[in-house]
Structure formats: structure tokens, C-alpha cells
Scaffold this motif. Structure first.
Motif, PDB file in Angstrom:
ATOM      1  N   ARG A 117     -27.606 -24.374  48.923  1.00 14.33           N
ATOM      2  CA  ARG A 117     -28.024 -25.674  49.439  1.00 14.33           C
ATOM      3  C   ARG A 117     -27.011 -26.722  48.995  1.00 14.33           C
ATOM      4  O   ARG A 117     -26.053 -26.405  48.280  1.00 14.33           O
ATOM      5  CB  ARG A 117     -29.425 -26.032  48.958  1.00 14.33           C
ATOM      6  N   SER A 118     -27.199 -27.940  49.415  1.00 14.49           N
ATOM      7  CA  SER A 118     -26.246 -28.996  49.078  1.00 14.49           C
ATOM      8  C   SER A 118     -26.080 -29.110  47.573  1.00 14.49           C
ATOM      9  O   SER A 118     -27.030 -28.929  46.808  1.00 14.49           O
ATOM     10  CB  SER A 118     -26.722 -30.337  49.647  1.00 14.49           C
ATOM     11  N   ARG A 119     -24.861 -29.421  47.164  1.00 12.99           N
ATOM     12  CA  ARG A 119     -24.548 -29.510  45.737  1.00 12.99           C
ATOM     13  C   ARG A 119     -24.169 -30.950  45.391  1.00 12.99           C
ATOM     14  O   ARG A 119     -23.415 -31.597  46.114  1.00 12.99           O
ATOM     15  CB  ARG A 119     -23.402 -28.559  45.420  1.00 12.99           C
ATOM     16  N   PHE A 172     -31.474 -30.447  46.880  1.00 19.80           N
ATOM     17  CA  PHE A 172     -30.076 -30.209  46.544  1.00 19.80           C
ATOM     18  C   PHE A 172     -30.004 -29.658  45.130  1.00 19.80           C
ATOM     19  O   PHE A 172     -30.962 -29.758  44.364  1.00 19.80           O
ATOM     20  CB  PHE A 172     -29.225 -31.475  46.688  1.00 19.80           C
ATOM     21  N   CYS A 175     -18.982 -30.352  47.096  1.00 15.74           N
ATOM     22  CA  CYS A 175     -20.143 -31.208  46.871  1.00 15.74           C
ATOM     23  C   CYS A 175     -20.493 -32.047  48.102  1.00 15.74           C
ATOM     24  O   CYS A 175     -19.661 -32.295  48.971  1.00 15.74           O
ATOM     25  CB  CYS A 175     -19.903 -32.147  45.681  1.00 15.74           C
ATOM     26  N   ALA A 176     -21.760 -32.490  48.107  1.00 17.04           N
ATOM     27  CA  ALA A 176     -22.236 -33.397  49.150  1.00 17.04           C
ATOM     28  C   ALA A 176     -22.372 -34.813  48.624  1.00 17.04           C
ATOM     29  O   ALA A 176     -22.482 -35.751  49.414  1.00 17.04           O
ATOM     30  CB  ALA A 176     -23.580 -32.913  49.695  1.00 17.04           C
ATOM     31  N   THR A 234     -27.938 -37.476  49.606  1.00 18.58           N
ATOM     32  CA  THR A 234     -27.312 -36.543  50.552  1.00 18.58           C
ATOM     33  C   THR A 234     -27.876 -36.671  51.956  1.00 18.58           C
ATOM     34  O   THR A 234     -27.267 -36.165  52.914  1.00 18.58           O
ATOM     35  CB  THR A 234     -27.506 -35.090  50.070  1.00 18.58           C
TER      36      THR A 234
END
Length: 298
Positions: A157-159, A182, A215-216, A267
């Protein structure tokens, strides 16, 4: 061409000079970086030649006669100095060299700047103050890094990168992001008694050079170098402490300042993401260090 660089004993300020040093070296020029003996190892980590200055004020290079003495001996054609190393300009004047001053995220342009050329690594939309400056693309550098094994696997998932120096901020931030969609990655020592949410990942190290491209978003507490690096990568950011650079990034719509509550939507905020990408495009459009080197030669 011989180029002498002057750096105060600050890794962040040295790292701001490193991309220009590399551009000069790859163009075939002889580059040496002067600093305190206690800072020589840090200079060597940039793969550049270090010159130890054994006299002058330990806090900086403001009154260092040793820099001018070495310049008289080596006779550089260009002297490049950080904004906190004004002795670089004095050394350039002593040997008839071109004086170049490099501004970083914490510096302001100065209308009374005595350097021949002032390079600003902060993009124009985030710049304040007056004075004739030459914009140069910011190239993030944080020193030598090793890509950890866990980072070589695709994130599920988003980091979000977390970098905090104030331990009192962990508890409120973790409470705010618990359950968010995230993964929050950090390597800091979490204070005893602070509950660790399931979406927080503690690791041994979080090298920004390796982690930022994956990363996001970024959460920090005012780190100027990290704030500018996040901008260069087009990442929305939250600063839990307002500084001059983070306030300007927030004013540009590419980041936020304030409490950890804002981290939950970092995010998912499309407007914030668009502004962050626009800032990245502005930085990418600026002249690269190698372009500036070509102008110095001319």
C-alpha cells in the motif's frame, strides 16, 4: 580548472554543495573541499578531496586565514562557498578567482552579497528576499546509503516516510494515523509507553535517497533538507513544526504545517498532490549543476 570549495561543519550544508562538486569533477576539473579537521571524514564521504583547515574559528569559516593561505598556495580559478562560509569570497578575492556562493533551504538572498555569482538551490516560487541569484536545480543528497532488503520488495500500500527529532511528537502522530490506509515508515527510537499502530513500520534505517522514490508523502518536523528533497520528488508533505521553507511549501499548496491530524489525508488529497507535482516540475526545469558548470567555464 582548479576549484576550491569551502564548507562549514554541517553535513546538510556539505550535501548541498556535493552535486555541484560532482558536476565539476565529471567535467574534468580539479576540485578540493576545505573544512575543519574534525569534518574531513564527512568530506571524504562525498568522494571529494578534503583540505584540512587547522586555524580559525571552529564554528565556521568566517574568519579563517587558513582558507586564504591554502588558496594562495594552490591558486584556484574559482572558489565556491556555502552561505555560512563567507571566508570563501575573501579567499577568492585574495587570489583573483571567481567567487561563487551557494544558497540552501535555510538561506536568504542578500542584496549586499559580495560574491560574483550566487547560486540558489531553492526554486523561485519558494524563494524570498532580494538580490541577484542564479537558480540551479536542487539535487537531493544525504550521503552514502545502502538500499535495505525490505525496500527491494514492492509495497502493498502507499508508503509515507516519517522523520522526527522531537520524541514528544510520536504519541499524538501515531494516534492520528492509526488505521490510515498507508504504511508509515520510520527508524527512530519510539519512546516507552507510546502505542505503535499496525500501519507503522519500524526499520533500522530509512535512507531518504532510497526511500523517497517509493513514497507517496513525507511527514517531518521541519527538516529543511528533507522538505526540499520531498519537493524535488513531487511528494506532499506535512511539517509538524513551521519553518521558513515549510511555510512557503504550504503556501504553494504542496504541503501542510500543523498537527498530526493532517497526516491522515496526506496521500488522498488530490489538490495537494497536484501542487506537489507542479513544484517538482518547476525544480526539474531549472538548470542542472552541469549546465551551471558550463557557464562558469565560459
Amino acid at each position: 580548472m582548479r576549484v576550491l570549495m569551502a564548507a562549514p561543519s554541517s553535513p546538510a550544508r556539505l550535501h548541498n554543495l556535493a552535486p555541484l562538486a560532482w558536476a565539476l569533477r565529471t567535467a574534468g576539473h580539479d576540485v578540493k573541499i576545505a573544512g575543519r579537521p574534525s569534518f574531513a571524514e564527512e568530506i571524504l564521504r562525498t568522494s571529494c578531496v578534503a583540505v584540512e583547515l587547522e586555524s580559525g574559528a571552529e564554528e565556521g569559516l568566517a574568519e579563517s586565514a587558513a582558507l586564504a593561505e591554502f588558496a594562495e598556495l594552490w591558486r584556484p580559478q574559482v572558489v565556491v562557498s556555502d552561505a555560512l562560509a563567507p571566508a570563501g569570497t575573501a579567499a577568492a578575492r585574495a587570489v583573483g578567482a571567481v567567487a561563487v556562493r551557494v544558497l540552501g533551504a535555510l538561506d536568504e538572498p542578500d542584496a549586499e552579497d559580495a560574491a560574483d555569482i550566487t547560486l540558489d538551490t531553492v526554486p523561485p516560487s519558494l524563494r524570498a528576499g532580494s538580490g541577484a541569484v542564479r537558480a540551479v536545480r536542487h539535487v537531493p543528497y544525504f550521503g552514502p546509503v545502502v538500499v535495505p532488503n525490505w525496500l527491494r520488495r514492492k509495497a502493498r500500500r502507499s508508503r509515507v516516510l516519517l522523520s522526527l527529532t522531537d520524541e514528544t511528537l510520536f504519541g499524538p502522530l501515531f494516534d492520528a494515523v492509526a488505521g490510515a490506509d498507508f504504511e508509515l515508515v520510520c527508524s527512530a527510537r519510539v519512546p516507552a509507553g507510546v502505542t505503535l499502530p499496525a500501519n507503522v513500520r519500524l526499520v533500522d534505517s530509512v535512507p531518504p535517497a532510497a526511500l523517497l522514490p517509493t513514497c507517496a508523502a513525507v511527514v517531518h518536523d521541519g527538516d529543511a533538507a528533507l522538505a526540499l528533497a520531498a519537493a524535488a520528488h513531487g511528494l506532499p508533505q506535512l511539517s509538524l513544526a513551521e519553518t521558513a521553507i515549510t511555510a512557503r511549501i504550504a503556501a504553494a499548496g504542496a504541503g501542510k504545517t500543523g498537527s498530526g491530524e493532517a497526516a491522515r489525508t496526506l496521500t488522498a488529497d488530490e489538490e495537494l498532490g497536484r501542487a506537489a507535482k507542479a513544484l517538482r516540475e518547476e525544480i526539474a526545469a531549472l538548470p542542472a549543476p552541469r549546465t551551471v558548470v558550463a557557464e562558469l567555464i565560459r
